[in-house]
Design a protein around this motif. Structure first.
Motif, short mmCIF file in Angstrom:
data_model
loop_
_atom_site.label_atom_id
_atom_site.label_comp_id
_atom_site.label_asym_id
_atom_site.label_seq_id
_atom_site.Cartn_x
_atom_site.Cartn_y
_atom_site.Cartn_z
N ASP A 260 0.83 -1.21 0.00
CA ASP A 260 0.00 0.00 0.00
C ASP A 260 0.87 1.27 0.00
N ALA A 261 1.94 1.26 0.77
CA ALA A 261 2.81 2.46 0.83
C ALA A 261 3.46 2.70 -0.53
N GLU A 262 3.83 1.61 -1.21
CA GLU A 262 4.42 1.77 -2.54
C GLU A 262 3.39 2.32 -3.53
N LYS A 263 2.16 1.81 -3.42
CA LYS A 263 1.10 2.31 -4.30
C LYS A 263 0.87 3.79 -4.06
N GLU A 264 0.82 4.13 -2.80
CA GLU A 264 0.52 5.52 -2.42
C GLU A 264 1.77 6.40 -2.56
N GLU A 265 2.86 5.74 -2.73
CA GLU A 265 4.17 6.41 -2.83
C GLU A 265 4.49 7.25 -1.61
N SER A 266 4.01 6.80 -0.46
CA SER A 266 4.41 7.43 0.80
C SER A 266 3.99 6.56 1.98
N GLY A 267 4.68 6.72 3.10
CA GLY A 267 4.33 5.99 4.31
C GLY A 267 4.57 6.86 5.52
N MET A 268 3.88 6.50 6.63
CA MET A 268 4.01 7.33 7.83
C MET A 268 5.30 7.02 8.57
N VAL A 269 5.99 8.06 8.98
CA VAL A 269 7.17 7.88 9.83
C VAL A 269 7.13 8.96 10.91
N ARG A 270 7.91 8.79 11.92
CA ARG A 270 7.97 9.81 12.97
C ARG A 270 9.31 10.51 12.87
N ILE A 271 9.23 11.80 12.82
CA ILE A 271 10.48 12.57 12.80
C ILE A 271 10.48 13.40 14.07
N GLY A 272 11.39 13.07 14.95
CA GLY A 272 11.37 13.72 16.26
C GLY A 272 10.07 13.35 16.95
N ARG A 273 9.27 14.32 17.30
CA ARG A 273 8.02 14.01 17.97
C ARG A 273 6.83 14.11 17.03
N TRP B 104 4.67 13.15 13.50
CA TRP B 104 4.42 12.15 12.47
C TRP B 104 4.35 12.83 11.12
N LYS B 105 4.90 12.18 10.12
CA LYS B 105 4.89 12.79 8.81
C LYS B 105 4.82 11.70 7.73
N LYS B 106 4.15 12.00 6.64
CA LYS B 106 4.14 11.05 5.52
C LYS B 106 5.36 11.35 4.66
N LEU B 107 6.20 10.34 4.48
CA LEU B 107 7.39 10.56 3.66
C LEU B 107 7.26 9.79 2.36
N PRO B 108 7.53 10.43 1.23
CA PRO B 108 7.35 9.77 -0.06
C PRO B 108 8.27 8.56 -0.26
N GLU B 109 9.41 8.55 0.36
CA GLU B 109 10.34 7.43 0.14
C GLU B 109 10.07 6.25 1.08
N ALA B 110 9.14 6.44 1.99
CA ALA B 110 8.97 5.40 3.02
C ALA B 110 8.12 4.24 2.52
N ASN B 111 8.71 3.08 2.42
CA ASN B 111 7.98 1.84 2.17
C ASN B 111 8.75 0.70 2.83
N TRP B 112 8.34 -0.52 2.61
CA TRP B 112 8.93 -1.62 3.39
C TRP B 112 10.44 -1.78 3.14
N LYS B 113 10.92 -1.26 1.99
CA LYS B 113 12.35 -1.39 1.69
C LYS B 113 13.17 -0.31 2.40
N THR B 114 12.53 0.82 2.66
CA THR B 114 13.14 1.88 3.47
C THR B 114 12.08 2.36 4.44
N PRO B 115 11.86 1.61 5.50
CA PRO B 115 10.69 1.84 6.35
C PRO B 115 10.60 3.24 6.93
N ASN C 266 -5.53 0.02 4.97
CA ASN C 266 -4.46 0.42 4.04
C ASN C 266 -3.45 1.36 4.70
N TYR C 267 -3.57 1.53 6.01
CA TYR C 267 -2.72 2.46 6.73
C TYR C 267 -1.34 1.81 6.97
N SER C 268 -0.32 2.46 6.48
CA SER C 268 1.02 1.86 6.57
C SER C 268 1.91 2.76 7.40
#
Lengths: 617, 262
Positions: free
Chosen positions: A431-444, A446-457, A603-605
């Protein structure tokens, strides 16, 4: 024994061991290959019995039927007795069923008709078998059935004091043998043969109990399900004939095998000729595959353990594959056989499989097994009640005693290496690859990062060299797709929570003490995911790793709160979000409590989301 | 834990040889606990005696070769190993082909008793006026009773009452369960391991009476052999009797506390 001379025969190879003795391949003086059965001494203790059998052996030796394994000779040698039989290269029906589950109808019908003819012939000659079971039906390389061991069971049935270890297989024994309500006669053999047919046509035995006494009880009291209910493709007349032959009272069964055969009718299949030939390309292939599996190297999984597991459970085409894959995994030989696994090269919608092999007892005393689908170690969680929920948070209420049946669960989280293999074989896009972004936490934040998927979580670091780390940045949909590919499933929330808490409902997997850096990856102590086998001290009651911290784990259930069903709850029928459990490396001690729950859309990744699989027992 | 152990084995009056075998740990306190094993050979030829001796000795050796053990798991594995060795020896020698035996094992450690068995040799615990069997009979008739096909009374005279459904040495793939259950032992209790040559001939009440009258394990063993022979001695008779003298101060207090909490 090998190389020893017995009478006129030179023993060349072991063919097996049974309740009545051992069976050997041997060569006669004229270089003919025969099967030689040496009777156990305790069988021979009662001379009267032996004399009686000797008399019967004379009749057996005169039987000449294409579907009866010919008895060639019966002779004493020193203190032993040996039965010399025709050698039939092929496969036992027992092994065929074990590997294939139910047989294609034309083939099952062909085998059935052949055996019916053989038994009718034997009974016309006054011979009862008394121990009909798939292990006594051989299928030759040419597809001809050969019934073995006529009359030998008689030795046991009249056994006297001290005779031990009857290997009576109670699965195929008629009720009258247990309560002596009537004499054993042709109709007893009819009942046993009908049980064999039941298994050939439906892929399972009618009585699923595992304890000997329970099986006996079933034979005596339980009405078996009609075969047609289990396998609707069976012609009704065949199903009815099997049911009639399984009547409790011999008077209600067929009087002889001819009647049984007539009731089975004929099969409307122009390619099929039950008189002469049952082999077609499909069956040849079945035999070839089955024999291939037979020839595989010995593994730690014993045939008996396999049988224990199969008893009464679903058997399918998968069994052959399972046994092959497991054998090969353990033997360390993998290449070359995956062609047999072709049906799983895509994501299948088939039902999750049952595990069929046992392996090792783990450090907590539970059984660890290897799942054939993805080679993962799974723990058998025995059926029991456990305490689910807590009073601490509204979402976790109420505390309830929940009963769960047996099931298996992954010992470790699904790893990057396993997930890579799945993607490689299926081309799956997350799903993250399809959406071309995944949720990550930066500091405190949360942000959707376009490069985030299972290969670069986390959108930055790649998973290279992290084969043994949990796959993360995974949605529910991704997790479930993996499970289907591996012929597994996601655990229900109850299954997950039981594994984490044990039957007593502990606060944490290791018990009720607070977590620390040796029991869990939590509270940002190391600020990233850790290898799936890192926290040995944090193992749960059943020996599962990472049930607290590291990554959150998806459960099958839709999220809801309140009372649960008390037996094998699976959550509501529908919903909008699925449950996640276990907390993660970035959560504090409250969140990694085993009763803690959170929920997200399918579909939340997120980079702290991973999973483990479960599998029905 | 302090206990007194005695054992006895007699060929009985009707058998030509004694095919039973028994053994127990007889050294300084061992971390693994105290293992007691009894086996009853199968069949009328020399194989039965050989099988029971090999099985018991293999289990003893296996059990004490392991360190930091999970007792139920090691007992189970020891049974498997004993089975493997007996099957292997039986296959090697045609005169021993098909030999087998029952086997019953108990481990006492601290205030707990672990057990497992294959076949119909039995383990009893005797506590005051109560005698109860803790082992499981793997016999055709015991399954028939459980299935409701015959009554317990029928079982005593059933023609197939000696037919076992499980034995060491017959099936290379013998399934053995890990028995995780343990019994809490208490001071003054008796543990009895015996073969059917005793329990099939001397009724439970008489065994109980003998234990409570004689009290000394040694005397109990002698008397029970005598009684079995008085009743015809149809089979070999073997037994081990353990009297728990003192399970230790800590364990004892723990048990009392548990009793109070109930």
């Amino acid at each position: 024994m090998i190389g020893e001379q017995l009478g006129d025969y030179l023993i060349t190879k072991s063919l097996g061991k049974g309740g009545f003795g051992s069976v050997w391949e041997a060569k006669s003086e004229t270089d003919e290959t025969v099967a030689l059965k040496i009777l156990n001494p305790q069988v021979l203790e009662n001379e009267k019995v032996v004399r009686k059998f000797f008399h019967e052996a004379m009749i057996l030796a005169k039987l000449d039927h294409p579907h009866i394994c010919k008895l060639l000779e019966f002779f004493p040698d020193g203190g032993n007795y040996a039965i010399v039989m025709e050698y039939v290269p092929g496969i036992e029906l027992k092994d065929l069923l074990k590997q294939k589950g139910k047989l294609p109808i034309p083939q099952a019908f062909g085998l059935a008709k052949q055996t019916l003819k053989a038994f009718q012939y034997a009974h016309e000659n006054g011979i009862l078998h008394r121990d009909i079971k798939p292990a006594n039906i051989m299928i030759s390389n040419e597809g001809m059935t050969k019934i073995m061991d006529f009359g030998i069971a008689k030795m046991s049935s009249t056994a006297s004091h001290d005779t031990a270890a009857s290997m009576l297989s109670v699965h195929y024994v008629p009720p009258e043998r247990f309560d002596k309500s009537s004499e054993i006669d042709t109709r007893s053999d009819i009942y046993s043969l009908a049980l064999v047919f039941y298994e050939m046509f439906t892929g399972r035995r009618p009585f699923t109990a595992t304890e000997t006494s329970q099986i006996m009880f079933s034979h005596l009291n339980e009405i078996p399900e009609s075969p047609i209910n289990l396998a609707p493709e069976i012609p009704p007349q065949i199903s009815d004939a099997i049911s009639k032959a399984l009547e409790k009272s011999p008077d209600d069964r067929f009087n002889d095998f001819q009647e049984f055969s007539d009731a089975m009718g004929t099969l409307d299949d122009e390619d099929f000729d039950d008189e002469t030939c049952i082999m077609d390309d499909d069956l040849t292939q079945i035999f070839e595959e089955a024999k291939l599996a037979e020839d595989l190297p010995e593994t730690v999984i014993t045939e008996d353990e396999l049988e224990e597991e199969i008893e009464g459970k679903k058997k399918g085409k998968f069994l052959l594959i399972a046994s092959i894959l497991i054998s090969l995994t353990i033997a360390g030989v993998v290449g070359g056989y995956f062609t047999l696994y072709k049906s799983s090269s895509g994501i299948s919608d088939q039902e999750p499989t049952t595990i069929v092999e046992k392996a090792q007892t783990n450090s907590k005393g539970f059984e660890d097994v290897i799942h054939p689908g993805d080679g993962s170690t799974m723990i058998l969680i025995p059926a029991s009640e456990f305490m689910m929920g807590s009073e601490d948070y509204e979402a976790e209420k109420p505390v309830q005693k929940i009963m769960l049946s047996n099931y298996y669960i992954d010992k470790y989280l699904v790893t990057n290496a396993q997930f890579s293999k799945f993607v490689e074989q299926t081309g799956y896009v997350t799903d993250a690859e399809k959406e071309e972004s995944g949720m990550v936490r930066i500091g405190r934040r949360w942000k959707k990062l376009p490069e985030a998927n299972w290969k670069t979580p986390d959108g930055l670091a790649s998973i290279d060299d992290k084969d043994n780390y949990p796959v993360s940045q995974i949605s529910y949909n991704d997790a479930l797709s993996y499970c289907k590919w591996a012929r597994k499933d996601l655990p229900t929330e109850a299954q997950w929570e039981k594994v984490a808490r044990g039957p007593e409902g502990n606060l944490y997997p290791w018990g009720n003490t607070d977590p620390n850096e040796t029991t869990a990856n939590f509270d940002n102590v190391i600020e990233s995911v850790s290898a799936v086998d890192s926290y040995e001290k944090g193992q749960s009651f059943y020996g599962a790793f990472d049930m607290a911290g590291n990554v959150y784990q998806w459960c099958k259930d839709w999220y809801e709160t309140g009372e649960r069903t008390t037996k094998d709850p699976t959550g509501p029928e529908t919903g909008t979000e699925h449950v996640v459990k276990g907390g993660s490396f970035s959560e504090g001690m409250e969140s990694i409590r085993s009763s803690n729950r959170d929920r997200y859309e399918p579909n939340y990744s997120m980079f702290i989301f991973g999973f483990r699989c479960a599998c029905e027992y | 834990m302090d206990c007194t152990i005695a054992s006895a084995s007699d060929k009985g009056l009707r058998k030509e040889e004694n095919q039973d075998y028994l053994s127990y740990y007889d050294g300084p306190t061992h971390k693994n606990g105290l293992l007691l094993v009894l086996a009853d050979g199968i069949g009328g030829r020399s194989g039965g005696g050989t099988a029971s001796k090999i099985a018991v000795e293999t289990l003893m050796e296996y059990f004490y070769s392991k360190k930091n053990i999970n007792i139920p798991v090691v007992i189970k594995k020891g049974f498997k190993e004993a089975n493997r060795v007996v099957v292997e020896k039986g296959d090697q020698d045609i005169s021993l082909n098909g030999m087998g035996c029952t086997m019953n094992a108990v481990v006492l450690r601290d205030d707990k008793m672990y057990h497992n068995n294959v076949g119909d040799s039995r383990g009893y615990i005797i506590s005051g006026d109560e005698i109860s069997q803790f082992s499981t009979d793997h016999s055709f008739v015991s399954d028939l009773v459980k299935a409701g096909a015959i009554t317990e009374e029928d079982a005593l005279t059933h023609p197939e009452r000696h037919v076992l459904t499980k034995a060491i040495g017959i099936d290379p793939k013998l399934p053995i369960e890990t028995n995780k259950e343990y019994l809490q032992i208490e001071n003054s209790q008796y543990i009895l391991l015996c073969c059917d040559g005793l329990y099939g001939v001397v009724p439970d009440e008489e065994i109980l009476d003998t234990v409570n009258t004689l009290k000394s394990p040694d005397d109990i063993c002698k008397k029970l052999i005598e009684k079995a022979n008085e009743n015809g001695g149809p089979d070999n008779i073997s037994l081990i009797v353990v009297r728990i003298n003192n399970i230790g101060l800590v364990s004892n207090l723990k048990n009392k506390f548990k009793a109070l909490m109930r």
